[in-house]
Design an enzyme around this catalytic site. Structure first.
Site, short mmCIF file in Angstrom:
data_model
loop_
_atom_site.label_atom_id
_atom_site.label_comp_id
_atom_site.label_asym_id
_atom_site.label_seq_id
_atom_site.Cartn_x
_atom_site.Cartn_y
_atom_site.Cartn_z
N LEU A 101 -2.73 5.91 2.33
CA LEU A 101 -2.43 4.58 2.14
C LEU A 101 -3.88 3.23 2.53
O LEU A 101 -4.62 2.46 1.82
CB LEU A 101 -1.50 3.83 3.06
CG LEU A 101 -0.78 4.12 3.41
CD1 LEU A 101 0.19 5.43 3.25
CD2 LEU A 101 0.36 3.52 4.46
N GLY A 103 2.42 5.88 -2.69
CA GLY A 103 3.50 6.61 -4.40
C GLY A 103 3.12 7.16 -5.01
O GLY A 103 3.20 8.09 -5.85
N CYS A 150 1.06 -1.11 0.08
CA CYS A 150 0.19 0.07 -0.51
C CYS A 150 0.69 1.25 -0.30
O CYS A 150 0.11 2.09 -0.63
CB CYS A 150 -0.71 -0.18 0.76
SG CYS A 150 -2.02 -0.96 0.86
N ASP A 151 2.46 1.09 0.85
CA ASP A 151 3.39 2.01 0.41
C ASP A 151 3.74 2.57 -0.81
O ASP A 151 3.35 3.65 -1.41
CB ASP A 151 4.42 2.35 1.63
CG ASP A 151 4.05 2.48 3.09
OD1 ASP A 151 3.22 2.99 2.95
OD2 ASP A 151 4.76 1.80 3.29
N PHE A 152 3.67 1.68 -2.07
CA PHE A 152 4.44 2.07 -3.10
C PHE A 152 2.96 2.61 -3.49
O PHE A 152 3.15 2.62 -4.16
CB PHE A 152 4.50 0.32 -3.60
CG PHE A 152 6.20 0.06 -2.91
CD1 PHE A 152 7.44 1.15 -3.43
CD2 PHE A 152 6.83 -0.65 -2.36
CE1 PHE A 152 8.70 1.36 -3.67
CE2 PHE A 152 7.77 -0.64 -1.75
CZ PHE A 152 8.62 -0.14 -2.35
#
Length: 400
Positions: free
Chosen positions: A202, A174, A169-171
């Site tokens: 997120l 981004g 979810c972080d990526f």
């Protein structure tokens, strides 16, 4: 080759993956990304995850092409430096804990006073509005809140984090943040009303993936349950072990694929079996289908099994380890290029997205902490050498 974002200046405030990955994508494509780090340890990502020669591999790979400036924004002199940088930038990436910028007198309204054309990208766990908007959080917390962890894992097992230790979810956040920044820049270029601020979370990206299941529940009253590695429908789907104790992934969906699969595994009569003639029927009776297919796959090694499925144009592939990936020839053409990194040595790193080119894309290694402090304050802000020296002396900034 001039990159598409050449001439765009970005200030990056934040740590770890989600917000900084917005900067990574912009820097890969030519933007001048100035990462503002705290004195002392800098971004915690420098020490997060697998370490090589004292530095995180995630830092070295994801911080390429950025400039590092160390500024203590909790002090007046440091905050002045930040405000001056904001006046000179096109995009501000903010993934500090919600409310920190406002505490420094840098609300969205104040930012627009400093720089009316600025594009602000806020990246947080839960977004800028809503009852949880003041809370911080990380990838596993957001996955749990949005139901993604609940839907991951075996049916009779505990909920699991999607992606394991890799913060998916972080990526994804981004990626969405970088997309939002491009939309806001396009809005500005077209002379349209500016987007007040890009707000990505997120929680949002994780929820976006399961949104159809919420709609399904609201329409039917039925709550979807986790079911191991099965697809939403069809059979056989999932992971299967071969005779040499390796794993493959198989996903058979439509009627035509099922007919070819049935013939391949020696059960052509399945095609006329009324239980298996529809996708819904095969999904309902998938355990019977997959029990047979599992035995069939277990009778041969992985190379043989994959060749058989490929010959029938069926969706199957190896489940590769990191060691497998390192020797995967396809990566040389699609995702990785050789570099000489000052910390990691001769390794391969991701190519800039999203362009298809085999030309040198001019990547630079991740910066040392404060490596560009003097350069940015001198060349971007016009500070005199003595002023910079005085600020280093009293700790408002630091130079690597």
């Amino acid at each position: 080759m001039t990159k598409p974002l050449a001439g765009i200046r970005v200030i990056e405030l934040g740590e770890l993956i989600a917000g900084p990955f917005v900067g990574t994508l912009l820097a890969d494509n030519g933007a001048e990304v100035i990462k503002v780090e705290r004195p002392g340890r800098g971004d915690v990502l420098r020490q997060f995850g697998p370490i090589v020669e004292g530095t995180s591999a995630f830092w070295q790979v994801n911080s390429r092409n950025k400039k590092s400036v160390v500024v203590d924004i909790t002090r007046d002199g440091g905050l002045v430096v930040l405000r001056n940088l904001i006046k000179k930038c096109d995009i501000l990436i903010d993934s500090l804990r919600p409310g920190v910028l406002e505490q420094r007198g840098l609300s969205d309204e104040a930012l627009r006073v400093l720089n009316p054309a600025i594009v602000v990208v806020h990246v947080s766990a839960f977004g800028r509005i809503g009852p949880k908007s003041k809370r911080g959080g990380y990838d596993p917390v957001a996955q749990g809140f949005c139901g993604l962890s609940y839907l991951t894992g075996k049916r009779d097992g505990p909920p699991m984090r999607a992606g394991g230790a890799v913060p998916v979810c972080d990526f994804m956040t981004g990626l969405l943040g970088a997309f939002g920044a491009m939309l806001a820049l396009q809005q500005r270029k077209a002379g349209l009303s500016p987007i007040p601020a890009v707000d990505v979370a997120l929680y949002d990206v994780a929820f976006r993936m399961i949104a159809p299941l919420v709609a399904y529940f609201e329409a039917s009253g039925k709550a979807w349950q986790r079911d191991g590695n099965h697809s939403l429908g069809g059979a056989p789907t999932g992971h299967f072990m071969t005779a040499d104790e390796k794993w493959i992934c198989l996903s058979v969906q439509n009627d035509e694929q099922f007919a070819r699969c049935a013939g391949l595994v020696g059960r052509p009569e399945w095609v006329s079996d009324p239980r298996f003639t529809t996708l819904a029927g095969r999904t309902e009776h998938r355990s019977e289908i997959e029990a047979w297919v599992s035995k069939w796959i277990r009778s041969m090694d992985r190379t043989t099994a994959l060749a058989a499925f490929e010959a029938q144009s069926l969706g199957a592939g190896p489940i590769q380890s990191i060691e497998d990936m390192a020797s995967d020839e396809h990566l040389n053409f699609r995702g990785l290029k050789p570099v000489s990194d000052p910390v990691l040595g001769a390794v391969r790193m991701p190519r800039a997205l999203p362009f298809a080119t085999d030309k040198d894309d001019g990547q630079r290694p991740a910066p040392k902490l404060g490596e560009h402090t003097r350069h940015v304050l001198s060349h971007v802000l016009g500070y005199a050498d003595q002023t910079i020296a005085d600020m280093i002396e009293d700790g408002r900034i630091a130079s690597g």
